[in-house]
Enzyme design. Structure first.
Site, PDB file in Angstrom:
ATOM      1  N   CYS A   1      -3.102   1.900   6.846  1.00  0.00           N
ATOM      2  CA  CYS A   1      -3.223   0.932   8.433  1.00  0.00           C
ATOM      3  C   CYS A   1      -3.715   2.261   9.166  1.00  0.00           C
ATOM      4  O   CYS A   1      -4.706   1.656  10.005  1.00  0.00           O
ATOM      5  CB  CYS A   1      -1.795   0.432   8.926  1.00  0.00           C
ATOM      6  SG  CYS A   1      -0.698   2.136   8.618  1.00  0.00           S
TER       7      CYS A   1
ATOM      8  N   LYS B   1      12.282  -8.324   1.142  1.00  0.00           N
ATOM      9  CA  LYS B   1      11.130  -9.549   0.774  1.00  0.00           C
ATOM     10  C   LYS B   1      10.119  -8.271   0.799  1.00  0.00           C
ATOM     11  O   LYS B   1       9.298  -7.616   1.385  1.00  0.00           O
ATOM     12  CB  LYS B   1      10.814 -10.323   0.887  1.00  0.00           C
ATOM     13  CG  LYS B   1       9.955 -10.927   0.378  1.00  0.00           C
ATOM     14  CD  LYS B   1       8.825 -12.119   0.600  1.00  0.00           C
ATOM     15  CE  LYS B   1       7.416 -11.052   0.736  1.00  0.00           C
ATOM     16  NZ  LYS B   1       6.918 -10.891  -0.377  1.00  0.00           N
TER      17      LYS B   1
ATOM     18  N   ASN C   1       0.633  -1.315   0.205  1.00  0.00           N
ATOM     19  CA  ASN C   1       0.089  -0.065   0.056  1.00  0.00           C
ATOM     20  C   ASN C   1       0.730   1.282   0.051  1.00  0.00           C
ATOM     21  O   ASN C   1       0.490   2.110  -0.299  1.00  0.00           O
ATOM     22  CB  ASN C   1      -1.134  -0.368   1.305  1.00  0.00           C
ATOM     23  CG  ASN C   1      -0.492   0.182   2.455  1.00  0.00           C
ATOM     24  OD1 ASN C   1       0.370  -0.262   2.808  1.00  0.00           O
ATOM     25  ND2 ASN C   1      -0.489   0.728   3.220  1.00  0.00           N
TER      26      ASN C   1
ATOM     27  N   GLU D   1       4.671  -3.885  12.700  1.00  0.00           N
ATOM     28  CA  GLU D   1       4.472  -2.334  11.983  1.00  0.00           C
ATOM     29  C   GLU D   1       2.175  -3.314  11.367  1.00  0.00           C
ATOM     30  O   GLU D   1       2.637  -3.348  10.112  1.00  0.00           O
ATOM     31  CB  GLU D   1       4.921  -1.393  11.299  1.00  0.00           C
ATOM     32  CG  GLU D   1       5.535  -1.125  11.665  1.00  0.00           C
ATOM     33  CD  GLU D   1       5.911   0.347  12.476  1.00  0.00           C
ATOM     34  OE1 GLU D   1       4.103   0.522  13.123  1.00  0.00           O
ATOM     35  OE2 GLU D   1       6.242   0.496  13.445  1.00  0.00           O
TER      36      GLU D   1
ATOM     37  N   GLU E   1       8.892   3.015  14.425  1.00  0.00           N
ATOM     38  CA  GLU E   1       9.377   3.247  12.974  1.00  0.00           C
ATOM     39  C   GLU E   1       9.555   4.279  13.174  1.00  0.00           C
ATOM     40  O   GLU E   1       8.715   5.620  12.912  1.00  0.00           O
ATOM     41  CB  GLU E   1       8.978   2.678  11.987  1.00  0.00           C
ATOM     42  CG  GLU E   1       9.139   0.934  11.538  1.00  0.00           C
ATOM     43  CD  GLU E   1       9.031   0.160   9.895  1.00  0.00           C
ATOM     44  OE1 GLU E   1       9.757  -0.165  10.150  1.00  0.00           O
ATOM     45  OE2 GLU E   1       7.844   1.226   9.806  1.00  0.00           O
TER      46      GLU E   1
HETATM   47  P1  NAP Z   1       0.207  -8.929   4.251  1.00  0.00           P
HETATM   48  O1  NAP Z   1      -0.645  -9.361   3.109  1.00  0.00           O
HETATM   49  O2  NAP Z   1       0.150  -9.090   5.661  1.00  0.00           O
HETATM   50  O3  NAP Z   1       1.516  -9.170   3.705  1.00  0.00           O
HETATM   51  C1  NAP Z   1       2.648  -8.447   3.630  1.00  0.00           C
HETATM   52  C2  NAP Z   1       3.755  -8.780   3.727  1.00  0.00           C
HETATM   53  O4  NAP Z   1       4.442  -9.723   3.851  1.00  0.00           O
HETATM   54  C3  NAP Z   1       3.809  -9.224   2.256  1.00  0.00           C
HETATM   55  O5  NAP Z   1       4.912  -8.875   1.377  1.00  0.00           O
HETATM   56  C4  NAP Z   1       3.316 -10.892   1.875  1.00  0.00           C
HETATM   57  O6  NAP Z   1       3.590 -11.475   0.693  1.00  0.00           O
HETATM   58  C5  NAP Z   1       3.872 -11.108   2.808  1.00  0.00           C
HETATM   59  N1  NAP Z   1       3.485 -12.603   3.586  1.00  0.00           N
HETATM   60  C6  NAP Z   1       2.451 -12.963   3.513  1.00  0.00           C
HETATM   61  N2  NAP Z   1       1.851 -14.414   4.122  1.00  0.00           N
HETATM   62  C7  NAP Z   1       3.785 -14.840   4.545  1.00  0.00           C
HETATM   63  C8  NAP Z   1       4.118 -15.588   5.125  1.00  0.00           C
HETATM   64  N3  NAP Z   1       3.150 -16.872   5.253  1.00  0.00           N
HETATM   65  N4  NAP Z   1       5.573 -15.807   5.451  1.00  0.00           N
HETATM   66  C9  NAP Z   1       6.573 -14.112   5.007  1.00  0.00           C
HETATM   67  N5  NAP Z   1       5.682 -13.334   4.124  1.00  0.00           N
HETATM   68  C10 NAP Z   1       4.471 -13.476   4.240  1.00  0.00           C
HETATM   69  O7  NAP Z   1      -0.223  -7.593   4.226  1.00  0.00           O
HETATM   70  P2  NAP Z   1      -0.634  -6.038   2.870  1.00  0.00           P
HETATM   71  O8  NAP Z   1      -1.882  -7.200   2.446  1.00  0.00           O
HETATM   72  O9  NAP Z   1       0.546  -6.663   1.821  1.00  0.00           O
HETATM   73  O10 NAP Z   1      -1.223  -5.173   3.255  1.00  0.00           O
HETATM   74  C11 NAP Z   1      -1.997  -4.526   3.693  1.00  0.00           C
HETATM   75  C12 NAP Z   1      -2.040  -4.484   5.656  1.00  0.00           C
HETATM   76  O11 NAP Z   1      -0.346  -4.155   5.870  1.00  0.00           O
HETATM   77  C13 NAP Z   1      -2.880  -3.859   6.093  1.00  0.00           C
HETATM   78  O12 NAP Z   1      -3.896  -4.986   7.164  1.00  0.00           O
HETATM   79  C14 NAP Z   1      -2.444  -3.223   6.712  1.00  0.00           C
HETATM   80  O13 NAP Z   1      -3.235  -2.019   7.830  1.00  0.00           O
HETATM   81  C15 NAP Z   1      -0.765  -3.142   7.071  1.00  0.00           C
HETATM   82  N6  NAP Z   1      -0.348  -2.526   7.020  1.00  0.00           N
HETATM   83  C16 NAP Z   1       0.395  -1.205   8.482  1.00  0.00           C
HETATM   84  C17 NAP Z   1       1.488  -0.025   8.170  1.00  0.00           C
HETATM   85  C18 NAP Z   1       1.399   0.394   9.818  1.00  0.00           C
HETATM   86  O14 NAP Z   1       2.620   0.611   9.824  1.00  0.00           O
HETATM   87  N7  NAP Z   1       1.210  -0.885  11.208  1.00  0.00           N
HETATM   88  C19 NAP Z   1       1.284   0.090   7.068  1.00  0.00           C
HETATM   89  C20 NAP Z   1       0.808  -0.532   6.332  1.00  0.00           C
HETATM   90  C21 NAP Z   1       0.258  -1.170   6.111  1.00  0.00           C
HETATM   91  P3  NAP Z   1       2.979 -11.496  -0.403  1.00  0.00           P
HETATM   92  O15 NAP Z   1       3.089 -10.600  -0.952  1.00  0.00           O
HETATM   93  O16 NAP Z   1       3.664 -12.040  -1.011  1.00  0.00           O
HETATM   94  O17 NAP Z   1       1.543 -12.102  -0.018  1.00  0.00           O
END
Ligand code: NAP
Length: 476
Positions: A279, A169, A146, A245, A457
């Site tokens: 987020c 990654k 995002n 995060e 962060e």
């Molecule tokens: P996600 O599905 O959790 O994916 C995040 C990262 O984790 C991606 O690189 C994903 O790879 C990887 N991943 C997924 N399964 C994994 C596994 N089994 N082992 C290792 N890595 C794995 O989240 P998203 O959909 O990309 O992002 C949206 C989420 O991020 C929302 O919940 C949002 O609130 C949160 N977010 C939080 C912040 C903060 O600072 N708190 C900032 C931005 C976003 P793939 O892409 O290959 O699936």
């Protein structure tokens, strides 16, 4: 291409995957698809590069970060255009994100020179204590789609400033943004092996290698709470340090003494930013009954005017969602809310045909009459839906706002200073905007409490995440 040990190379399997424009479905390019053996090579390179990088002076590391900051700003327009194509956000917002990403590089170029130790008095007259602060070693970063550039610099810059090496990654939806971000650091003179990029279409083997390889001493993850819990659990097996995060479910509270028009404008601006895929996006908008009518009328009018479309087209302020699954989630949350009695005031449906063909567009939506039984009241929406809830008193709204497993961002609108402090102190969230919709900056700690994460962060704290303290007890 992968970037391992200072070289751009295909994956060992020669497999590739596609990056696509979420606004049209167009293929933007092919990217190397790393496997476990590529990750192992990246970790080995980072491990080998670590001692020399850690020994460089803080001034040398800082100079490279300054150069990266300059290059990132020189390339701002190209990076922003690519981001709009690959992630979907409107070009104006993409430029803002590149600026925010560069802010982290500048901030940590400065902070690199301020990794101070401590001298602590001892109870023994013949003893002295010193505390050294040293880099944790090889860090591994897993990032979301995002904010595809700033989420990289928010991790790479402090790691480099601290003297760590890193393997990244990126999310599989935004690998091209990661490649261009790496070019910035490589061109700025980061030595071979210090930063390594392993894009992949299958996160599991990559994550498994990063988590099981003992050379990795720190995992920094930004993404969903579900995956974050899994990763933190696995990291515990080797007691790797973690920064998490994760997701949010931000309350946005408008008190009766606030200006309802200004608050509604603020809500419309922050809720639809990045198509709600942030987020810190408000996920429950609580409005006091006495001003609800004016607030809702303004919100409805502002949202109805938002133009949705391809982020490179003129006047667009809302782009597409990232994929089909996100559209399904919007439909599910709206259907569920309506079936429990909510009213759709604007939007409420997928946008199809014409300029929307091939993209994942959802009409900016406002729903009122939202109650705790509804999915949207608890589940992170991550899309352009603003759910409004009416409340009657302060204690009640604080209780409702805190009634979530998340604790990342929150927002309060009030013109009463005492109330602002009272409520801010009572809210269980890591960041609070008071009459303000952007309580973030590279200079302040970003992060959450409860299931929104661990660690911070940005700011001074963001550097500490990459440092170990070492005590020297010296007998004179
Ligand atoms: P996600 O599905 O959790 O994916 C995040 C990262 O984790 C991606 O690189 C994903 O790879 C990887 N991943 C997924 N399964 C994994 C596994 N089994 N082992 C290792 N890595 C794995 O989240 P998203 O959909 O990309 O992002 C949206 C989420 O991020 C929302 O919940 C949002 O609130 C949160 N977010 C939080 C912040 C903060 O600072 N708190 C900032 C931005 C976003 P793939 O892409 O290959 O699936």
């Amino acid at each position: 291409m992968l970037y391992i040990n200072g070289e751009w190379a295909p994956s060992r399997s020669a497999r590739e995957f596609e990056s696509r424009d979420p606004a049209s479905g167009a293929v933007l390019g092919q990217v190397a698809d790393a496997g476990r053996e590529d990750v192992a090579a990246a970790i080995a390179a980072a491990e080998q590069a670590f001692p020399a990088w850690a020994k460089r002076t803080a001034y040398e590391r800082s100079a490279i970060l300054y150069r990266a900051w300059e290059l990132m700003l020189e390339r701002k327009e190209e990076l922003a255009q690519l981001m709009t194509r690959e992630q979907g956000k409107p070009i104006r917002m993409a430029r803002t994100e590149v600026g925010y990403a560069a802010d982290f590089v500048l901030w940590f170029a400065e902070e690199a020179k301020r990794v101070y130790g401590e001298t602590i008095p001892s109870s023994r007259a013949d003893q002295r204590f010193h505390v050294l602060r040293q880099p944790v070693g090889v860090a591994a970063a897993i990032t979301p789609w995002n904010y595809p550039i700033s989420m990289l610099t928010r991790k790479i810059a402090p790691a480099l400033a601290a003297g760590c090496t890193i393997v990244v990654k990126p999310a599989e939806q935004t690998p091209l943004c990661a490649v261009e971000t790496f070019k910035v650091f490589a061109d700025a003179g980061v030595p071979a092996g210090v930063i390594n990029l392993v894009s992949s279409s299958d996160p599991e083997p990559i994550g498994d290698e990063l988590l099981s390889n003992p050379a990795v001493r720190k995992i920094t993850f930004t993404g969903s709470t579900e995956i974050g819990k899994f990763i933190a659990g696995r990291a515990a097996e080797q007691m790797k340090r973690v920064s998490m995060e994760l997701g949010g479910h931000a309350p946005f509270i408008v008190f009766p003494d606030a200006d309802p028009v200004r608050a509604a404008k603020g809500a419309a601006a922050v809720k639809f930013l990045n198509t709600g895929q942030a987020c810190i996006s408000p996920n429950r908008i609580f409005v006091h009954r006495s001003i609800a009518e004016t607030f809702l009328a303004t919100l409805r009018e502002r949202v109805a005017k938002l133009k949705t479309g391809h982020g490179l087209a003129d006047g667009i302020s809302v782009g597409p969602l990232i994929d089909e699954q996100a559209l399904t989630k919007m439909q599910r949350q709206v259907d569920d809310a309506v079936s429990h009695g909510a009213d759709v005031l604007v939007g409420g449906e997928q946008l199809k045909g014409g300029a929307y063909e091939g993209g994942y567009f959802w009409a900016p939506t406002v729903i009122s009459g939202v109650t705790p039984e509804m999915l949207i009241y608890r589940e992170e929406t991550f899309g352009p839906i603003a759910p409004v809830i009416i409340f009657d008193d302060e204690e009640e709204v604080i209780r409702m706002a805190n009634d979530t497993t998340y604790g990342l961002a929150s927002y309060i609108y009030t013109n009463d200073l005492s109330r602002a402090y009272r409520v801010a102190e009572a809210l269980d969230f890591g960041m609070i905007g008071i009459n303000d919709i952007n309580p973030t900056s590279a200079a302040v700690p970003f992060g959450g409490v409860k299931e929104s994460g661990l660690g911070r962060e940005g700011a001074r704290e963001g550097l500490s995440e990459y440092l170990n303290s070492k005590v020297l007890g010296i007998a004179l």
